[in-house]
Design an enzyme around this catalytic site. Structure first.
Site, PDB file in Angstrom:
ATOM      1  N   CYS A   7     -48.326 -30.243  57.274  1.00 19.27           N
ATOM      2  CA  CYS A   7     -47.190 -31.134  56.975  1.00 19.27           C
ATOM      3  C   CYS A   7     -46.150 -30.341  56.193  1.00 19.27           C
ATOM      4  O   CYS A   7     -46.457 -29.838  55.108  1.00 19.27           O
ATOM      5  CB  CYS A   7     -47.692 -32.318  56.144  1.00 19.27           C
ATOM      6  SG  CYS A   7     -46.378 -33.420  55.588  1.00 19.27           S
ATOM      7  N   HIS A   8     -44.957 -30.191  56.765  1.00 18.75           N
ATOM      8  CA  HIS A   8     -43.913 -29.477  56.022  1.00 18.75           C
ATOM      9  C   HIS A   8     -42.489 -29.910  56.352  1.00 18.75           C
ATOM     10  O   HIS A   8     -41.548 -29.478  55.710  1.00 18.75           O
ATOM     11  CB  HIS A   8     -44.019 -27.975  56.267  1.00 18.75           C
ATOM     12  CG  HIS A   8     -43.462 -27.558  57.600  1.00 18.75           C
ATOM     13  ND1 HIS A   8     -44.150 -27.697  58.769  1.00 18.75           N
ATOM     14  CD2 HIS A   8     -42.247 -27.031  57.940  1.00 18.75           C
ATOM     15  CE1 HIS A   8     -43.409 -27.261  59.774  1.00 18.75           C
ATOM     16  NE2 HIS A   8     -42.245 -26.849  59.306  1.00 18.75           N
ATOM     17  N   ARG A   9     -42.321 -30.759  57.381  1.00 21.33           N
ATOM     18  CA  ARG A   9     -40.960 -31.123  57.800  1.00 21.33           C
ATOM     19  C   ARG A   9     -40.176 -31.769  56.669  1.00 21.33           C
ATOM     20  O   ARG A   9     -40.704 -32.654  55.974  1.00 21.33           O
ATOM     21  CB  ARG A   9     -41.012 -32.188  58.896  1.00 21.33           C
ATOM     22  CG  ARG A   9     -41.269 -31.746  60.246  1.00 21.33           C
ATOM     23  CD  ARG A   9     -40.127 -31.075  60.915  1.00 21.33           C
ATOM     24  NE  ARG A   9     -40.748 -30.120  61.799  1.00 21.33           N
ATOM     25  CZ  ARG A   9     -40.196 -29.036  62.285  1.00 21.33           C
ATOM     26  NH1 ARG A   9     -38.945 -28.759  61.980  1.00 21.33           N
ATOM     27  NH2 ARG A   9     -40.839 -28.242  63.064  1.00 21.33           N
ATOM     28  N   ARG A  19     -43.687 -25.621  50.639  1.00 20.06           N
ATOM     29  CA  ARG A  19     -42.701 -26.690  50.404  1.00 20.06           C
ATOM     30  C   ARG A  19     -43.428 -27.967  49.959  1.00 20.06           C
ATOM     31  O   ARG A  19     -43.052 -28.611  48.967  1.00 20.06           O
ATOM     32  CB  ARG A  19     -41.908 -26.982  51.684  1.00 20.06           C
ATOM     33  CG  ARG A  19     -41.071 -28.259  51.596  1.00 20.06           C
ATOM     34  CD  ARG A  19     -40.632 -28.717  52.975  1.00 20.06           C
ATOM     35  NE  ARG A  19     -39.468 -28.013  53.462  1.00 20.06           N
ATOM     36  CZ  ARG A  19     -38.201 -28.307  53.145  1.00 20.06           C
ATOM     37  NH1 ARG A  19     -37.942 -29.285  52.306  1.00 20.06           N
ATOM     38  NH2 ARG A  19     -37.207 -27.627  53.655  1.00 20.06           N
ATOM     39  N   ASP A  53     -46.761 -32.196  61.719  1.00 23.83           N
ATOM     40  CA  ASP A  53     -45.344 -32.396  62.010  1.00 23.83           C
ATOM     41  C   ASP A  53     -44.716 -31.052  62.397  1.00 23.83           C
ATOM     42  O   ASP A  53     -43.499 -30.905  62.425  1.00 23.83           O
ATOM     43  CB  ASP A  53     -44.607 -33.045  60.823  1.00 23.83           C
ATOM     44  CG  ASP A  53     -44.716 -32.236  59.539  1.00 23.83           C
ATOM     45  OD1 ASP A  53     -45.206 -31.086  59.555  1.00 23.83           O
ATOM     46  OD2 ASP A  53     -44.287 -32.766  58.483  1.00 23.83           O
TER      47      ASP A  53
END
Ligand code: UD1
Ligand code: UDP
Length: 384
Positions: A214-216, A250, A292
């Site tokens: 998950c990083h979007r 992030r 994502d």
């Protein structure tokens, strides 16, 4: 007369190193052929990603020559980061005078390279052209539209990408190249099987765990979406499916500020980002992927691992049409429903669909040939 052709590749972020690897190999192979022109391959790294586990590890593991130049731009707001890259890349291009610049994907490094080269009239080849989410709030959508419209060779990985470029009047620059990440996956999956120790160090069994990423920005910058995703990870772990989550920096930085009360379930293994071979091994042997990421949706498809994409849409629509990927947004009910659906499937086989959409894992060679043909003629004949 000097017949050396100087090709410059510009990278900066994790997925770009993975796309560069097969191209660097194709250049080496071509240089071993006495009938081919001599190619000089110069690699510039913007420094967008800089932790060892987000950058150097990929050069080391995938045998990519380390960058000739690293601009060391680092993190920052979009304008600041892209602006610093633009200034740095321009200087390098003026000094190095390459015959052509290759850019990859849709990051800020991609758009900075495209702008710098186009203003200096240096031809540009865009690898992974024609992807569209039709969601202009995504920074990547802006980056790829700009990059496509100012590039000279558009290497489109899928029939859908070709169609998008045609719709935007760009057919005469479009080459059907197949997907370069398919080259990387096929080249490394057996190597990963031999070399990766990752599954020995985790309390999960082959075929019974989920791999998650998950990083979007749309998920990490929205507290509600981030909460929904991380609470659903815990709910899935609670139902007995262990999750391995190599966490992007992030998201790691965001979590304690945005969700200070969130704690990982004992069946959810949050680890540092892993190298490519460990990632291949994790994806290959997972029961499913929750993500994502753009690249991971494809890799899951290539490796016959069902996917759940926690976004509102996908650029890789073929994976959905082939029945391999379910789009759930960051909606806990939809994620859970998709998870239950995949857990009910005894066995999946996406094998035949892959080549129909993504080519034959010879994308790097086709890309290089298209570049050389362009440089030879400085004009492309339409392919579609
Ligand atoms: C970028 C790309 C995205 C791509 C992703 C791949 C843009 C706009 N986004 O997003 O399209 O999917 O890379 O991973 O180009 N950080 C570190 N160490 C690093 C790199 C980043 O700690 O080595 C942290 C910093 O806090 C940074 C944050 O991660 O502010 C975000 O990094 P950035 O490169 O701006 O965006 P990504 O989310 O990585
Ligand atoms: N990846 C990796 N280690 C990790 C997470 C991802 O090697 O810990 C690989 C993944 O297999 C894929 C690429 O990184 O090849 C995807 O990058 P990312 O998700 O950061 O970016 P995106 O594809 O969404 O642009």
């Amino acid at each position: 007369m000097d017949t050396t052709i100087k090709i410059m590749s510009l990278v900066g972020a994790r997925p770009q190193f993975i796309k560069l690897a097969p191209l660097a190999r194709a250049v080496d192979q071509m240089n071993q052929d006495p009938a081919s022109p001599n190619l000089q391959h110069v690699i510039i790294h913007t420094g967008q990603h800089y932790d060892y586990g987000m950058s150097d590890i990929f050069f080391d593991e995938l045998g990519i020559p380390h960058p000739n130049i690293n601009l060391g731009v680092g993190s920052g707001r979009h304008g600041v980061q892209t602006g610093k890259m633009l200034a740095g890349i321009e200087e390098v291009l003026i000094e190095q005078q390459p015959d052509l610049l290759v850019i990859f994907g849709d990051t800020n490094s991609t758009v900075a390279g495209a702008l710098a080269a186009s203003k200096l009239h240096i031809p540009i080849a865009h690898v992974e052209a024609g992807l569209r989410s039709f969601n202009r709030s995504m920074p990547e959508e802006i980056n790829r539209i700009v990059a496509d419209h100012i590039s000279d060779i558009l290497l489109a990985p899928t029939p859908t990408a070709i169609q998008h470029l045609q719709n935007e009047g760009l057919s005469d620059k479009t080459i059907s190249s197949g997907d370069i990440m398919y080259d990387t996956v096929l080249h490394n999956v057996q190597l990963a099987e031999k070399k990766s120790e990752i599954l020995n160090g985790l309390p999960v069994g082959k075929g019974s765990y989920a791999i998650a990423t998950c990083h979007r920005a749309e998920n990490t910058n929205d507290p509600q979406r981030l909460r929904h995703i991380f609470e659903t990870f815990n709910a899935i772990a609670e139902r007995g499916t262990p999750i391995v989550l190599p966490l992007h920096p992030r998201t790691k930085n965001m979590l304690p500020n945005v969700l200070p009360d969130w704690r990982a379930h004992e069946n959810l293994f949050v680890i540092e980002p892993v190298g490519y071979l460990d990632m291949m091994q994790l994806v290959h042997h997972a029961r499913l992927a929750l993500t994502d990421s753009g690249g991971l949706q494809k890799e899951a498809f290539f490796l016959n691992t069902p996917c759940i994409t926690m976004r509102d849409e996908t650029e890789w629509i073929e994976t959905v049409e082939a029945g391999a990927n379910i789009i759930t947004s960051a909606d806990p009910d939809r994620i859970m429903e998709a998870y239950k659906y995949w857990m009910r499937q005894e066995a999946v086989d996406f094998g035949e669909e892959v080549q129909k959409f993504f080519g034959n894992a010879d994308s790097a060679g086709r890309t290089l040939k298209a570049i050389l043909a362009f440089l030879n003629e400085k004009t492309l004949s339409p392919t579609i």
